[in-house]
Design an enzyme around this catalytic site. Structure first.
Site, PDB file in Angstrom:
ATOM      1  CD  GLU A  75      -2.509  -0.922   2.661  1.00 47.79           C
ATOM      2  OE1 GLU A  75      -2.553  -0.290   3.648  1.00 47.79           O
ATOM      3  OE2 GLU A  75      -2.685  -2.347   2.948  1.00 47.79           O
TER       4      GLU A  75
ATOM      5  CE  LYS B 197       5.334   5.212   6.734  1.00 46.57           C
ATOM      6  NZ  LYS B 197       5.292   6.149   7.135  1.00 46.57           N
TER       7      LYS B 197
ATOM      8  CG  ASP C 221       4.417  12.082   4.790  1.00 39.91           C
ATOM      9  OD1 ASP C 221       4.683  12.008   6.155  1.00 39.91           O
ATOM     10  OD2 ASP C 221       5.579  13.264   4.095  1.00 39.91           O
TER      11      ASP C 221
ATOM     12  CE1 TYR D   9      -2.902   1.923   9.298  1.00 44.49           C
ATOM     13  CE2 TYR D   9      -2.999   4.277   7.823  1.00 44.49           C
ATOM     14  CZ  TYR D   9      -2.965   3.511   8.633  1.00 44.49           C
ATOM     15  OH  TYR D   9      -2.721   3.864   9.886  1.00 44.49           O
TER      16      TYR D   9
ATOM     17  CE  LYS E 276       9.586   6.624   6.443  1.00 46.99           C
ATOM     18  NZ  LYS E 276       9.397   6.941   7.905  1.00 46.99           N
TER      19      LYS E 276
ATOM     20  CB  CYS F  31      35.295  18.141  31.055  1.00 54.73           C
ATOM     21  SG  CYS F  31      33.734  18.264  31.475  1.00 54.73           S
TER      22      CYS F  31
ATOM     23  CB  CYS G 114      34.318  20.136  35.302  1.00 60.10           C
ATOM     24  SG  CYS G 114      34.467  18.237  34.371  1.00 60.10           S
TER      25      CYS G 114
ATOM     26  CB  CYS H  97      33.936  14.693  31.203  1.00 60.47           C
ATOM     27  SG  CYS H  97      34.313  15.038  32.950  1.00 60.47           S
TER      28      CYS H  97
ATOM     29  CB  CYS I 193      31.225  16.597  35.527  1.00 56.43           C
ATOM     30  SG  CYS I 193      30.885  17.560  33.739  1.00 56.43           S
TER      31      CYS I 193
HETATM   32  S1  IVH Z   1       0.214   0.274   8.718  1.00 57.47           S
HETATM   33  C1  IVH Z   1       0.726  -2.055  12.554  1.00 57.47           C
HETATM   34  N1  IVH Z   1      -0.837   0.169   6.056  1.00 57.47           N
HETATM   35  O1  IVH Z   1       2.119   5.425   8.337  1.00 57.47           O
HETATM   36  C2  IVH Z   1       0.227  -1.246  11.403  1.00 57.47           C
HETATM   37  N2  IVH Z   1       0.059   2.333   7.733  1.00 57.47           N
HETATM   38  O2  IVH Z   1       4.475   3.885  10.861  1.00 57.47           O
HETATM   39  C3  IVH Z   1       0.317  -0.305  11.459  1.00 57.47           C
HETATM   40  N3  IVH Z   1       0.561   4.742   6.993  1.00 57.47           N
HETATM   41  O3  IVH Z   1       2.330   6.583  11.326  1.00 57.47           O
HETATM   42  C4  IVH Z   1      -0.159   0.551  10.007  1.00 57.47           C
HETATM   43  N4  IVH Z   1       0.180   5.079   5.241  1.00 57.47           N
HETATM   44  O4  IVH Z   1      -0.253   6.177   9.606  1.00 57.47           O
HETATM   45  C5  IVH Z   1       0.099   1.565   7.642  1.00 57.47           C
HETATM   46  N5  IVH Z   1      -1.450   2.079   3.737  1.00 57.47           N
HETATM   47  C6  IVH Z   1      -0.292   2.289   5.319  1.00 57.47           C
HETATM   48  C7  IVH Z   1       0.031   3.511   5.799  1.00 57.47           C
HETATM   49  C8  IVH Z   1       0.374   3.751   6.836  1.00 57.47           C
HETATM   50  C9  IVH Z   1       0.428   5.839   6.469  1.00 57.47           C
HETATM   51  C10 IVH Z   1       1.382   5.363   8.493  1.00 57.47           C
HETATM   52  C11 IVH Z   1       0.395   4.828   9.929  1.00 57.47           C
HETATM   53  C12 IVH Z   1       1.914   5.623  10.998  1.00 57.47           C
HETATM   54  C13 IVH Z   1       3.309   4.763   9.931  1.00 57.47           C
HETATM   55  C14 IVH Z   1       3.673   3.190   9.875  1.00 57.47           C
END
Ligand code: IVH
Length: 660
Positions: free
Chosen positions: A110, A112, A114, A220, A308, A402, A405, A420, A425
Site C-alpha cells: 500500500e 504510505k 504522509d 487501512y 521509506k 572537559c 568542568c 569526562c 562534572c
Molecule cells: S499500517 C501495525 N498502512 O505509517 C500497522 N500505515 O508506522 C501499522 N501509514 O503512522 C500501520 N499509510 O499512520 C499502515 N497504508 C498504510 C499507511 C500507514 C500511512 C502510517 C501510519 C503510521 C506509519 C507506520
C-alpha cells in the site's frame, strides 16, 4: 540570539494570553489566523533552538504529547509503529524472516500516506470517536475535528455494533497549496509541508478551522477481524469500502519480494504523480493467520515493514564543531551548520557522534558537506564535498579537558567515546537530572533544562534527590515561573514519588539499562532492596539481562554514591517497590512462546495474560523456553519445540494453568 530568545518569551506570553481570552473568558482579541501565526513563529524558533523548549511552552500542546485541553483516550489496542526499510537489502532481509515462518506468504503493498494516524470508533454504526495516535497507548480525542472531514463516514453502511478503524488523515497537495497561498496573502507564515498542515489542522481546538482546511482520510485497518469474518488485508480493504470509507486504490498484491522491490523502486519517481504526499510504501503479509504466526516485537509487527523513500540531500557548510557533554560523561562533537532547509524544516545543528566518525568521513571545520535527515528526522552529515575545499579547512581535535568542568578527558580501552570521568562534572549532573525527570523516567512536568540549570546555579539542588526538598519559596525567584507553574511543579514532584519501581530504575541512568530493562528488573526483583543485593549470577539469570548489563548494574550498585543517593530518595518518600500484579505470578522468570492460530484469544490477549502472570511472551523457541502454546496450523516453532524437548501445551491446557 538574545533578540530571538526575548521573542520566544514574548510569544509565549502572547499565546497564553490569547488562549486565556479565548477559552476562559470567551472573548478572543485576535483572529484564529493571527493566533496560528504566533504559534508557528514560536514553533520555528524552538525548532532552531531545541534547548529553549520548556515543557510548558504552548507549542507542547501541538507536539506529539497529549495537549492539556484535549481529553485523553486510551486506545483499545495500542497503535504500533512499523520497522523501516531504506534499501532493497532491508526488504530481502524482511522477506527472509517472513519466509522462515510463512513460506508461501503473499504481500499487499500500500502507499504510505504522509499524514497522521487517526483512530475511529463506531458504535451501533455511528461514529462516536476520533483520536490521534498520541504515544500509541493514549491519544487525544479529536472527534469534533474528525467530523469535519468529508471522507470519513459518520454512519456506516452496515450497522455493525462496534467497529474500530484506523487510517491516515492527510491534506491533499491542492488544499495545502491553497492554504499556504491564503496564509501568504494574509501575511501568515506558511506550513512546511502537507503533513504539518494536516496535523496542525486536526489538532485545532477550534473545529471550524479544521473544517476550512479540506482534509481527507484513507482507511487501512480494522480491529477484531475475527469477529467480522475477515481473513486477509485485501478483504479488510474491500470491507472498509463497503462501509463507506475511502480506501487508497493503489494497493497491489505480490507473491515475490523481487517484484515488490521493483515496484518500490519504480515509486521513487512515480510518487510525485499522486495528488497527495507519500513518504514510502507499506508492505504487509496478506493473510491474518500468517500475521498471527509472525507476531510482534515490543514496538512493531513482524508481518509488515515500511519502505521509506531515499532522503532528500542538501548542501551546507560546517561553521564550527562544538562539544556536548552527556549524562554518562560522553563528549559528543556537534556540527554547527549554515542553516538550511531539508525535508521540511530548517536545520542548523547535527551530531557528528564521535571522533572516529569525523575521521572516517574526513570532516573538517569549514567543509562543504551533504546533509540529510536520517529516517526523515535526525539531521546527519552524509559526506564531505572535497572538490569544494579551499585549503582553509581545519582538522578537528577532541579537547584534552572537559569543556564544562576542565577535568581530564579520557578514551577508555575498546571504546570510541571520549569521556569526562569527573562525577561532579556540572554537565553530567545537569544531564542526569534532565534524564531523571524525563517522560519515561520520573515524568516530572514543568522541569525543563533551563529551570534545572537555574536551580543548580542557585545551589538549591545538587542532584535529583534534592528536588524533593524544594519549597514554594525556592521556586518563586526562578525566571518566568509563575505562582501556578510553581504549584504545579511541586505537585508533579510529589506525585513522582509514587511513579513506581520500573521508571525509577530507568531514571537512575545506569549504563546499558534502558526503559525495558527497568521494567524487567522491577517485575522480577520486586524492590530496590532486592536489586541492591542481587549478585552478578542472579542478575545474569534473568531473561534479557546480558553479561554487560549485569556487570554494569553490579558496578553501579556497589558505589558509595549510589547508596547515598538512594538513601536520600528513600528518606524523601520515593516508592521503591513494584506494584503487585493482581494475578498470581505463576510464570515468573519463564519465557513462553505462542504459535499457530488460536481459538479462544487474540494473540495479543494471551501474551498480555502471560505477562500479567509474571512471564515473558517470547517469539523464538530455544532451550530456555519454559513451554509453548500451540494452536491450529502451528509451524516451524512447534517443530523446533518438539526437537528441543520443550513442553507443548494446547489452549485448554494453558487455560487450566491460569484458572484460579
Ligand atoms: S499500517 C501495525 N498502512 O505509517 C500497522 N500505515 O508506522 C501499522 N501509514 O503512522 C500501520 N499509510 O499512520 C499502515 N497504508 C498504510 C499507511 C500507514 C500511512 C502510517 C501510519 C503510521 C506509519 C507506520
Amino acid at each position: 540570539m538574545q533578540d530571538e530568545f526575548e521573542r520566544v518569551v514574548t510569544l509565549r506570553k502572547e499565546i497564553e494570553a490569547a488562549n486565556k481570552q479565548y477559552y476562559e473568558l470567551d472573548q478572543p482579541r485576535i483572529t484564529d489566523a493571527e493566533f496560528d501565526a504566533l504559534l508557528r513563529e514560536l514553533l520555528d524558533l524552538e525548532a532552531n533552538h531545541p534547548n529553549w523548549i520548556t515543557p510548558d511552552s504552548p507549542t507542547r500542546r501541538v507536539g506529539g504529547e497529549v495537549a492539556k485541553e484535549y481529553v485523553k483516550v486510551r486506545h483499545l489496542e495500542p497503535l504500533l509503529s512499523l520497522d523501516n526499510a531504506f534499501a532493497a537489502g532491508d526488504l530481502r532481509e524482511f522477506d527472509r524472516r517472513v519466509r522462515q515462518v510463512a513460506p508461501s506468504a503473499d504481500y499487499v503493498v500500500e502507499l504510505k500516506i504522509d499524514g497522521l494516524t487517526v483512530a475511529l470508533t463506531y458504535e451501533e454504526g455511528l461514529m462516536v470517536r476520533g483520536a490521534t495516535r498520541g504515544d500509541g497507548e493514549v491519544g487525544e480525542d479529536i472527534t469534533a475535528n474528525v467530523k469535519t472531514v468529508g471522507s470519513i463516514p459518520l454512519r456506516l453502511n452496515d450497522t455493525a455494533s462496534k467497529l474500530s478503524v484506523r487510517g491516515e488523515g492527510y491534506m491533499p497537495k491542492a488544499s495545502f497549496a491553497r492554504l499556504n497561498q491564503e496564509r501568504e496573502d494574509e501575511g501568515q507564515p506558511p506550513f512546511a509541508n502537507p503533513r504539518n498542515a494536516a496535523a496542525g489542522s486536526l489538532r485545532q481546538l477550534n473545529s471550524r478551522i479544521t473544517a476550512q482546511r479540506k482534509l481527507d482520510y484513507f482507511a487501512y485497518q480494522v480491529l477484531a477481524t475475527k469477529e467480522l469474518g475477515l481473513h486477509k488485508q485485501t478483504e479488510v480493504l474491500t470491507y472498509l469500502q463497503r462501509q463507506g470509507f475511502v480506501v487508497n486504490p493503489e494497493y497491489k498484491v505480490f507473491t515475490d519480494m523481487e517484484e515488490v522491490i521493483a515496484y518500490c523502486q519504480g515509486m521513487v519517481t512515480e510518487r510525485h504523480r499522486f495528488p497527495y504526499d507519500i513518504d514510502g510504501l507499506v508492505i504487509k503479509v496478506n493473510e491474518f493467520a500468517l500475521q498471527e504466526e509472525l507476531g510482534f516485537t515490543a514496538k512493531s509487527p513482524r508481518w509488515a515493514i515500511a519502505y521509506k523513500f531515499p532522503a532528500e540531500q542538501v548542501e551546507t557548510v560546517i561553521e564550527d564543531i562544538i562539544i556536548r557533554v552527556g549524562r554518562t560523561g560522553v563528549l559528543t562533537p556537534t556540527a554547527v551548520l549554515k542553516a538550511v532547509s531539508v525535508a521540511g524544516s530548517t536545520v542548523s545543528r547535527a551530531t557528528l557522534h564521535n571522533l572516529d566518525n569525523i575521521r572516517e568521513k574526513d570532516i573538517r571545520l569549514g567543509d562543504h558537506v551533504l546533509l540529510q535527515k536520517a529516517g526523515d528526522v535526525i539531521p546527519e552529515v552524509v559526506r564531505v564535498l572535497p572538490e569544494k575545499r579551499t585549503g582553509m579547512e581545519r582538522l578537528f581535535e577532541m579537547p584534552d579537558l572537559c569543556p564544562e568542568c576542565q577535568s581530564l578527558v579520557r578514551q577508555d580501552e575498546g571504546e570510541v567515546a571520549y569521556r569526562c570521568h569527573s562525577i561532579t562534572c556540572p554537565a553530567r549532573q545537569r544531564e542526569g537530572i534532565i534524564h531523571f525527570v524525563s517522560r519515561d523516567a520520573m515524568a516530572i512536568d514543568g522541569l525543563g533544562p533551563a529551570v534545572i540549570q537555574q536551580l543548580l546555579d542557585a545551589g538549591l539542588i545538587k542532584d535529583a534527590a534534592d528536588l524533593y526538598s524544594l519549597t514554594f519559596e525556592d521556586l518563586t525567584p526562578v525566571d518566568r515561573m509563575g505562582k501556578k507553574s510553581a504549584e504545579n511543579l511541586l505537585k508533579g514532584i510529589q506525585d513522582s514519588k509514587q511513579r513506581g519501581l520500573a521508571p525509577l530504575i530507568f531514571a537512575l541512568g545506569i549504563r546499558h539499562t534502558g526503559e525495558k530493562t527497568g521494567k524487567i528488573l522491577a517485575q522480577t526483583l520486586g524492590s530496590m532492596d532486592n536489586l541492591l543485593s542481587a549478585t552478578l549470577e542472579e542478575l545474569h539469570a534473568i531473561p534479557d539481562v546480558g553479561p554487560t548489563m549485569a556487570e554494569s548494574l553490579v558496578q553501579f550498585f556497589s558505589l558509595e554514591s549510589t547508596h547515598r543517593f538512594l538513601a536520600k530518595l528513600r528518606d524523601a518518600g520515593v516508592s521503591m517497590t513494584a506494584e503487585k500484579s493482581l494475578q498470581p505470578q505463576i510464570f515468573a522468570g519463564q519465557s513462553i512462546v505462542v504459535t499457530g492460530s488460536l481459538e479462544r484469544w487474540e494473540r495479543r490477549e494471551i501474551e498480555r495474560i502471560i505477562e500479567e502472570h509474571g512471564g515473558k511472551a517470547a517469539s523464538t523457541v530455544s532451550k530456555k523456553t519454559a513451554f509453548i502454546v500451540a494452536g491450529e496450523r502451528a509451524g516451524s516453532k512447534l517443530v523446533k519445540a518438539q526437537s528441543l524437548g520443550v513442553p507443548v501445551l494446547t489452549e485448554e491446557e494453558f487455560e487450566q494453568l491460569i484458572k484460579p
